[in-house]
Structure formats: C-alpha cells, structure tokens
Design a protein around this motif. Sequence first.
Motif, PDB file in Angstrom:
ATOM      1  N   VAL A 271     -22.714  24.272  12.929  1.00 52.96           N
ATOM      2  CA  VAL A 271     -24.036  24.634  13.196  1.00 52.96           C
ATOM      3  C   VAL A 271     -24.439  26.112  12.677  1.00 52.96           C
ATOM      4  N   SER A 272     -23.654  26.905  13.015  1.00 53.58           N
ATOM      5  CA  SER A 272     -23.949  28.122  12.477  1.00 53.58           C
ATOM      6  C   SER A 272     -23.816  28.302  10.999  1.00 53.58           C
ATOM      7  N   ALA A 273     -22.823  27.524  10.307  1.00 59.13           N
ATOM      8  CA  ALA A 273     -22.433  27.486   8.899  1.00 59.13           C
ATOM      9  C   ALA A 273     -23.718  27.039   8.087  1.00 59.13           C
ATOM     10  N   ILE A 274     -24.390  26.201   8.744  1.00 58.38           N
ATOM     11  CA  ILE A 274     -25.539  25.434   8.353  1.00 58.38           C
ATOM     12  C   ILE A 274     -26.744  26.124   8.237  1.00 58.38           C
ATOM     13  N   PHE A 275     -26.754  26.926   9.282  1.00 58.78           N
ATOM     14  CA  PHE A 275     -28.060  27.989   9.407  1.00 58.78           C
ATOM     15  C   PHE A 275     -27.759  29.059   8.561  1.00 58.78           C
ATOM     16  N   ILE A 276     -26.657  29.712   8.532  1.00 59.38           N
ATOM     17  CA  ILE A 276     -26.205  30.665   7.611  1.00 59.38           C
ATOM     18  C   ILE A 276     -26.459  30.667   6.202  1.00 59.38           C
ATOM     19  N   LEU A 277     -26.350  29.299   5.701  1.00 57.17           N
ATOM     20  CA  LEU A 277     -26.750  28.852   4.368  1.00 57.17           C
ATOM     21  C   LEU A 277     -28.108  29.307   3.853  1.00 57.17           C
ATOM     22  N   THR A 278     -29.125  29.221   4.601  1.00 53.11           N
ATOM     23  CA  THR A 278     -30.372  29.444   4.278  1.00 53.11           C
ATOM     24  C   THR A 278     -30.565  30.856   3.684  1.00 53.11           C
ATOM     25  N   PRO A 279     -30.060  31.913   4.627  1.00 54.82           N
ATOM     26  CA  PRO A 279     -30.357  33.199   4.149  1.00 54.82           C
ATOM     27  C   PRO A 279     -29.644  33.649   2.618  1.00 54.82           C
ATOM     28  N   PHE A 280     -28.695  32.679   2.323  1.00 54.43           N
ATOM     29  CA  PHE A 280     -28.131  32.791   0.989  1.00 54.43           C
ATOM     30  C   PHE A 280     -28.865  32.065  -0.078  1.00 54.43           C
ATOM     31  N   LEU A 281     -29.196  30.908   0.255  1.00 56.35           N
ATOM     32  CA  LEU A 281     -29.938  30.085  -0.615  1.00 56.35           C
ATOM     33  C   LEU A 281     -31.409  30.735  -0.995  1.00 56.35           C
ATOM     34  N   GLY A 282     -31.849  31.604  -0.024  1.00 57.64           N
ATOM     35  CA  GLY A 282     -33.097  32.347  -0.556  1.00 57.64           C
ATOM     36  C   GLY A 282     -33.031  33.217  -1.784  1.00 57.64           C
ATOM     37  N   PRO A 283     -32.292  34.080  -1.698  1.00 53.43           N
ATOM     38  CA  PRO A 283     -32.022  34.933  -2.726  1.00 53.43           C
ATOM     39  C   PRO A 283     -31.837  34.164  -4.010  1.00 53.43           C
ATOM     40  N   GLY A 284     -31.206  32.987  -4.363  1.00 49.72           N
ATOM     41  CA  GLY A 284     -30.963  32.266  -5.381  1.00 49.72           C
ATOM     42  C   GLY A 284     -32.297  31.513  -5.660  1.00 49.72           C
ATOM     43  N   LEU A 285     -32.980  30.935  -4.532  1.00 46.29           N
ATOM     44  CA  LEU A 285     -34.227  30.234  -5.005  1.00 46.29           C
ATOM     45  C   LEU A 285     -35.439  31.224  -5.368  1.00 46.29           C
ATOM     46  N   GLY A 286     -35.263  32.303  -4.828  1.00 44.46           N
ATOM     47  CA  GLY A 286     -36.506  33.232  -4.848  1.00 44.46           C
ATOM     48  C   GLY A 286     -36.947  33.307  -6.400  1.00 44.46           C
ATOM     49  N   PRO A 287     -36.017  33.632  -7.415  1.00 42.13           N
ATOM     50  CA  PRO A 287     -36.195  33.997  -8.764  1.00 42.13           C
ATOM     51  C   PRO A 287     -37.008  32.706  -9.297  1.00 42.13           C
ATOM     52  N   VAL A 288     -36.218  31.426  -8.987  1.00 37.14           N
ATOM     53  CA  VAL A 288     -36.537  30.216  -9.513  1.00 37.14           C
ATOM     54  C   VAL A 288     -38.021  29.865  -9.306  1.00 37.14           C
ATOM     55  N   ILE A 289     -38.337  30.058  -8.159  1.00 41.09           N
ATOM     56  CA  ILE A 289     -39.787  29.748  -7.777  1.00 41.09           C
ATOM     57  C   ILE A 289     -40.639  30.998  -8.045  1.00 41.09           C
ATOM     58  N   GLY A 290     -40.435  32.152  -8.128  1.00 37.94           N
ATOM     59  CA  GLY A 290     -41.169  33.166  -8.496  1.00 37.94           C
ATOM     60  C   GLY A 290     -41.278  33.244 -10.285  1.00 37.94           C
ATOM     61  N   SER A 291     -40.325  32.885 -10.846  1.00 39.79           N
ATOM     62  CA  SER A 291     -40.496  32.791 -12.252  1.00 39.79           C
ATOM     63  C   SER A 291     -41.563  31.658 -12.667  1.00 39.79           C
ATOM     64  N   PHE A 292     -41.678  30.778 -12.079  1.00 43.33           N
ATOM     65  CA  PHE A 292     -42.594  29.547 -12.443  1.00 43.33           C
ATOM     66  C   PHE A 292     -43.950  29.994 -11.977  1.00 43.33           C
ATOM     67  N   VAL A 293     -44.109  30.411 -10.579  1.00 44.19           N
ATOM     68  CA  VAL A 293     -45.349  30.868 -10.105  1.00 44.19           C
ATOM     69  C   VAL A 293     -46.071  31.787 -10.723  1.00 44.19           C
ATOM     70  N   SER A 294     -45.148  33.028 -11.153  1.00 45.63           N
ATOM     71  CA  SER A 294     -45.881  34.240 -11.625  1.00 45.63           C
ATOM     72  C   SER A 294     -46.382  34.064 -13.169  1.00 45.63           C
ATOM     73  N   VAL A 295     -45.476  33.376 -13.804  1.00 44.73           N
ATOM     74  CA  VAL A 295     -46.080  32.799 -15.222  1.00 44.73           C
ATOM     75  C   VAL A 295     -47.094  32.144 -15.307  1.00 44.73           C
ATOM     76  N   ASP A 296     -47.477  31.217 -14.514  1.00 49.23           N
ATOM     77  CA  ASP A 296     -48.525  30.264 -14.396  1.00 49.23           C
ATOM     78  C   ASP A 296     -49.696  30.979 -13.770  1.00 49.23           C
ATOM     79  N   LYS A 297     -49.442  31.679 -12.773  1.00 45.73           N
ATOM     80  CA  LYS A 297     -50.581  32.261 -11.802  1.00 45.73           C
ATOM     81  C   LYS A 297     -50.620  33.494 -11.726  1.00 45.73           C
ATOM     82  N   GLY A 298     -49.780  34.231 -11.899  1.00 47.08           N
ATOM     83  CA  GLY A 298     -49.991  35.763 -11.982  1.00 47.08           C
ATOM     84  C   GLY A 298     -48.866  36.320 -10.618  1.00 47.08           C
TER      85      GLY A 298
END
Length: 479
Positions: free
Chosen positions: A194-221
Amino acid sequence: MASSSTLNAPAAFDDDKTLDIKPDERDGNSDSNSNSDVEKGQVAQAQDELDWDNAPENPYNFPGWKKALTIFALATMGLTVSIATSISSSSVNLLMEEFGVSRTVALLPLTLYVVALGLGPIIGGPLSETIGRYPVIMGGLTIGALWTLGAGFVHNFGALCFFRFLSGFFWAPILANAPGSISETFMPKTRGPVSAIFILTPFLGPGLGPVIGSFVSVDKGWRWTEWTMLFFSVFSIGLGLMIGETFHPVLKRRLAKKKGIEMPPLPPMNERIKTFAVVAAIRPVKMLFTEPIVTFICLYVAVDFGTLFSFFGGVPYTFGTVYHFTTDQSGLVFISIVIGCFLGLATIMACEIFLYRKQIPNYPPHKVPPEHRLYPAMLGSFGLPLGLFWFAWTARKDISWASPAAAIIPFAWGNFLARYGFAGVFPLFTIQMYTTLGIDWASSLLGFIALALIPIPWVLFKFGPKIRAKSRFETHKYE
C-alpha cells in the motif's frame, strides 16, 4: 529537504512511533516520556477500558472500503502537490515575456515552491503529532489552494513568487503526514504494498506536470497552470471531506470522552510548546549532523531529487536546441519519467515479494532489520548514472531523439527507488551549466555525482546494524 523523504518507498511507513532518545542519554529532566508510575498506571487502566484493539474507531479496524478511500484520497493529494512542482516549468518563456525577467529569474516560482516543500514539514510534521493529522492535512490543502488562486490573478512577479512559495509551504505537510496516516490505518503485513502504491504519486507528479503544463500554457497562457492546480486541489479537498482522523492518540481521547472514561490530563502548555520546538527544529538538525544514517540518506536523496529537478530545465533546453522540439513536444518527453516510475513501483513490489518477505521467518515478529528495505535502493543506485550517461552522450543531431528520451526511463526508475530544499535550487543553474559545459558534459557531471553515491545504500545495508547501535536514538520497533 522534506522531512518525509526516505531512501526507498516502503521504509517510510515502517514505524508509527517517533524516535526516542535512549534513556541513559537524555538531555534534560522534563522529557515528556518520563511519566510517573501513577500516570503510567492510569494510562494502562484507561487503555484496558477503551478496548482499543477491538474498537471500530481504531483505523486498523476500518472496513476495507474506508481504507481504500483513505489511500485514494491521500494519493490524489500527493499527486496534486507533486504536479505543482513542475507544471510551471513549461511557462518559463511566457513569464520572461510578460514580466521582462531573465530565464533564471523566471524559474524562481518553480524553485521557491520546491524549497517550500522542504520547509513546510518542519512545522506541519510536529503539529500533526499535537492536534492530529486530519486538521493539518485538510487545513494545509485548503490554505494552499487559496494561495494558488492568488497566484493565478497576480500581475507582479514578486507576488507570484511569494504566492507560489506559500502554496508549497502549506501543501508540504500533506506529503509529510500521509505516510503517518497510512501506517496508522494499515497493519505492517499489508503496509508495504500500500505504501509503494501511495509513494508512486509524488514521483508521477514531476513527470506529469510538464506534460500537462506544456499543453495548458501553449493554448491558454501560464495562468492556466495555476487554474489547473486549483481544479486538482478542489477535487482533493472533496475527497478529503469523505475521510477522517487517523492519529491514534487523538482518536483514543475522543473514544474515552464518548465512553465517559477519564484520561490523564495533557502536559502543561509550556511543556507542549517546548516539546514542539525540540521536535520541529532542534532534534532534526542534531540528527542531521550527528547521525551518519540520516546524514548520508539526506545527501543521497537531495542529490537524486536535485538531479531530477535539473531535468525540468535541461530536457526542454536539450530537445529544443538539438532536435528543435516545440514546448508541447518537449513536454511529452517527460512521459519517460512516468514510465520509469511505474517500473520502479514494479521493482519495489518484486523486492517486497521475493526478497523482503523471505526474511520474515528468520526474525521475531515485526523485527526484520530495516536494512532489508534497502534492496530497491541498492538496485536503483545503478539506474541513476546509467540514465545520465546515456542521456549525455546520445543527445546529438546524428542520433534519434528517441535515445535520450529513453535514457530518462532508467534514471527515473533509479530515482524512484532511491528518493526537496536542495532540489529547488538546481533549476536555477541548469541552463547555464548546459550552455557552458555542453549537453554531454553537463549531464555527465550529474552522472559522475550519481556514480559517487552508488556505495551509500550498499554500505548502509552492510554496516547499518553497527551504525544504529551507536545512535543516541533508538528505533526499537520496526517491521
């Protein structure tokens, strides 16, 4: 460095007790553990009357659906906090244009947020041991969301940096306290996976952040990166409203009040404030400089996380300069980090099943030495330099972009298996380093540092028991 950081994921959840100073080496005469025999007798009698082990209020006895909801809510909160670390990395050019600042200065909102993640637990961690986990987690989540809302409206760069810092400061205790909530809800035999499953999320975030941010910022600012984080935080708050307190001492007092059982009074306020100050400020600093295990784990984690955050500047620079990728194309490269994190989760689960659990019959119940939690970190120590050197010497025009993109996967895998203040400053000098040294030698420099750190988990595995035996602090209970 964030107080929640550890060398590998499951170990962060192994012990639901705070560190005690060995009785023969206590510093003063006002330690909160030095209760009289009468007080100890009162506590034992109250415990018997509560029948805590069988009480439905005991988080260990929560129904399966409530435990699942708790882990899902905490994981969503962790993902929210971690996405915010890197979602603004794709907005650097937009911030430079709107506020007329240099590239280094434009990275300050990202840097200050990460630094705040390292400072927030200093207050939020001990505070949760005083008033409970739930008020700290929900209060921090709500206040941090308000600062995020403010960051989306500002028209002054200094105010943007200030609001981003405060949002990180109030969101940081979520990452620090969630491991405690999990250890208070799940028994040791089920806690590791259970701990391993939870700890995955703080590491996924830094990888997902630029993906989400790149599309959001290009289209919306760039402001829409803040609105996106606000949407995530509102969803997390909604989930948080469906769970409750997990801190056992608070729940025991509530149960005693419900049953009309008299509990020993809390210590005087001045003693509680003194204890809070010791736990929040004095003890962590003392342990950092006097406990070798703490010192080297913090060094290892700081360099690993710092290198990861250097990629937020280095990857867009590399793929933009060498392969002429656009902002959103560079953002997609960070999916490699997500893949590496999932591979890291699979590795942790494999180590749990095939290595750690095989040690359980060899020791008394709940007494497997913590060194056996180091297997994932020992494996991951090789992934860091491998990925960095691979990235360094294949990011060339005559080699496909797929090669350096794939190189990020073993790096992220190793970083996930190993594991914020130090990390926050890395993006500030990343571009200058890559410009001055070149992509090959800049990445190689990070690779050589990672190479030098390989022995740390192996040395701790070999000599951990001897080092712990000399510690002024005892961790007598571990799983």
